[in-house]
Design a protein around this motif. Structure first.
Motif, mmCIF file in Angstrom:
data_model
loop_
_atom_site.group_PDB
_atom_site.id
_atom_site.type_symbol
_atom_site.label_atom_id
_atom_site.label_comp_id
_atom_site.label_asym_id
_atom_site.label_seq_id
_atom_site.Cartn_x
_atom_site.Cartn_y
_atom_site.Cartn_z
ATOM 1 N N ASN A 61 0.822 -1.216 0.000
ATOM 2 C CA ASN A 61 0.000 0.000 0.000
ATOM 3 C C ASN A 61 0.848 1.255 0.000
ATOM 4 O O ASN A 61 0.830 2.063 0.925
ATOM 5 C CB ASN A 61 -0.957 0.004 1.195
ATOM 6 C CG ASN A 61 -1.970 -1.100 1.126
ATOM 7 O OD1 ASN A 61 -2.114 -1.870 2.061
ATOM 8 N ND2 ASN A 61 -2.669 -1.200 0.011
ATOM 9 N N PRO A 66 -2.852 2.572 -3.142
ATOM 10 C CA PRO A 66 -3.335 2.866 -1.790
ATOM 11 C C PRO A 66 -4.444 1.901 -1.364
ATOM 12 O O PRO A 66 -5.111 1.292 -2.196
ATOM 13 C CB PRO A 66 -3.888 4.289 -1.918
ATOM 14 C CG PRO A 66 -4.278 4.410 -3.355
ATOM 15 C CD PRO A 66 -3.274 3.585 -4.114
ATOM 16 N N THR A 68 -8.127 1.556 0.029
ATOM 17 C CA THR A 68 -9.275 2.461 -0.101
ATOM 18 C C THR A 68 -10.492 1.910 0.632
ATOM 19 O O THR A 68 -10.622 0.708 0.847
ATOM 20 C CB THR A 68 -9.656 2.691 -1.579
ATOM 21 O OG1 THR A 68 -10.026 1.444 -2.165
ATOM 22 C CG2 THR A 68 -8.513 3.322 -2.354
ATOM 23 N N GLU A 69 -11.386 2.820 0.995
ATOM 24 C CA GLU A 69 -12.659 2.482 1.630
ATOM 25 C C GLU A 69 -13.705 3.466 1.116
ATOM 26 O O GLU A 69 -13.515 4.681 1.195
ATOM 27 C CB GLU A 69 -12.548 2.608 3.153
ATOM 28 C CG GLU A 69 -13.810 2.306 3.910
ATOM 29 C CD GLU A 69 -14.042 0.820 4.092
ATOM 30 O OE1 GLU A 69 -15.204 0.390 4.018
ATOM 31 O OE2 GLU A 69 -13.054 0.093 4.305
ATOM 32 N N ASP A 70 -14.782 2.946 0.521
ATOM 33 C CA ASP A 70 -15.875 3.801 0.067
ATOM 34 C C ASP A 70 -16.822 4.036 1.246
ATOM 35 O O ASP A 70 -17.181 3.094 1.959
ATOM 36 C CB ASP A 70 -16.636 3.140 -1.081
ATOM 37 C CG ASP A 70 -15.776 2.994 -2.337
ATOM 38 O OD1 ASP A 70 -14.687 3.591 -2.382
ATOM 39 O OD2 ASP A 70 -16.205 2.290 -3.263
ATOM 40 N N SER A 122 -12.005 17.123 -2.811
ATOM 41 C CA SER A 122 -11.091 16.241 -2.096
ATOM 42 C C SER A 122 -10.305 17.026 -1.057
ATOM 43 O O SER A 122 -10.178 18.246 -1.140
ATOM 44 C CB SER A 122 -10.134 15.541 -3.062
ATOM 45 O OG SER A 122 -9.244 16.474 -3.637
ATOM 46 N N ASP A 124 -6.653 16.209 1.420
ATOM 47 C CA ASP A 124 -5.621 15.270 1.842
ATOM 48 C C ASP A 124 -4.628 15.978 2.742
ATOM 49 O O ASP A 124 -4.744 17.174 2.985
ATOM 50 C CB ASP A 124 -4.918 14.630 0.643
ATOM 51 C CG ASP A 124 -4.257 15.655 -0.257
ATOM 52 O OD1 ASP A 124 -3.651 16.614 0.267
ATOM 53 O OD2 ASP A 124 -4.323 15.494 -1.483
ATOM 54 N N GLN A 165 -14.692 8.549 -0.867
ATOM 55 C CA GLN A 165 -13.722 7.463 -0.735
ATOM 56 C C GLN A 165 -12.525 7.953 0.083
ATOM 57 O O GLN A 165 -12.043 9.070 -0.105
ATOM 58 C CB GLN A 165 -13.227 7.000 -2.104
ATOM 59 C CG GLN A 165 -12.263 5.823 -2.043
ATOM 60 C CD GLN A 165 -11.855 5.378 -3.433
ATOM 61 O OE1 GLN A 165 -11.062 6.040 -4.089
ATOM 62 N NE2 GLN A 165 -12.392 4.250 -3.878
ATOM 63 N N SER A 167 -8.569 7.133 0.919
ATOM 64 C CA SER A 167 -7.375 6.422 0.452
ATOM 65 C C SER A 167 -6.256 6.656 1.448
ATOM 66 O O SER A 167 -6.074 7.775 1.935
ATOM 67 C CB SER A 167 -6.930 6.939 -0.920
ATOM 68 O OG SER A 167 -7.943 6.764 -1.881
ATOM 69 N N TRP A 169 -2.030 5.578 2.109
ATOM 70 C CA TRP A 169 -0.854 4.917 1.553
ATOM 71 C C TRP A 169 0.391 5.255 2.369
ATOM 72 O O TRP A 169 0.441 6.230 3.105
ATOM 73 C CB TRP A 169 -0.668 5.249 0.084
ATOM 74 C CG TRP A 169 -0.435 6.685 -0.243
ATOM 75 C CD1 TRP A 169 0.772 7.295 -0.433
ATOM 76 C CD2 TRP A 169 -1.428 7.698 -0.447
ATOM 77 N NE1 TRP A 169 0.594 8.621 -0.745
ATOM 78 C CE2 TRP A 169 -0.749 8.899 -0.758
ATOM 79 C CE3 TRP A 169 -2.813 7.727 -0.400
ATOM 80 C CZ2 TRP A 169 -1.403 10.103 -1.005
ATOM 81 C CZ3 TRP A 169 -3.484 8.913 -0.645
ATOM 82 C CH2 TRP A 169 -2.781 10.075 -0.952
#
Length: 193
Positions: A61, A66, A68-70, A122, A124, A165, A167, A169
């Motif tokens: 990962n 990465p 991921t989870e929805d 998004s 991050d 979603q 992500s 990593w």
């Protein structure tokens, strides 16, 4: 015969934080009489985030692959567009910290939450420089949208029709890390805008 005037004002209010100005008018005595009153309804703005699951990362990962989870995000602020502020908070400043005898060892990681399907935007932690921003525990952004109210996931049932979603990593350097267990706790907070 003496008539007594009795003033009765009716107002019906339902919802969170409902308030109304009484504008009721009583009727006068006569062959017919009419009066009027207002009925008010105010629904509070609410939000929900659900469908979350723990991430169990592996050496694979890294940025190109990465984990991921929805997930589902709901906001009823408006009918057509539901922007919200998202805050990503990390207990360990976006680092997976070793447990037990490995407590002084850590692994930096990156996380991103982005719109999926009807969701947009998004956020991050890319602006966090792990080497110099070790005390940064959260990132926040206002450019996310859960989509039109009628198309969003139903907040009263299990998460289906996911609109976001997550992500996560690891850096490529994780391949040379000695064995051990590492963890962090992330909290996502959404606030309708």
């Amino acid at each position: 015969m003496e008539f007594k005037k009795i003033a009765v004002a009716m107002a019906v209010s339902v919802g969170l934080g409902a308030s109304s100005v009484m504008a009721a008018t009583d009727g006068t005595i006569g062959e017919t009489s009419n009066g009027n009153f207002d009925i008010n309804f105010q629904k509070g703005t609410v939000a929900r985030i659900w469908g979350l699951g723990d991430f169990n990362l592996t050496d694979a990962n890294v940025a190109a692959t990465p984990a991921t989870e929805d997930i589902c995000i709901y906001s009823n602020k408006a009918a057509n567009s539901n922007t919200y502020q998202l805050e990503i908070a990390s207990t360990n400043s976006f680092r997976l910290v070793g447990s037990g005898s490995d407590a002084s060892t850590f692994v930096d990681y990156d996380i991103k939450v982005e719109g999926l399907g009807i969701g947009n935007g998004s956020l991050d932690n890319a602006s966090v420089n792990h080497g110099t921003d070790a005390n940064v525990t959260s990132q926040a952004g206002n450019h996310l949208d859960a989509g039109a109210l009628a198309s969003q996931p139903d907040p009263s049932i299990a998460c289906t029709g996911e609109n976001a979603q997550i992500s996560v990593w690891l850096p490529a350097s994780v391949a040379s890390l000695a064995g051990g267990a590492f963890s962090d706790t992330v909290t996502l907070t959404i606030t309708p805008q």
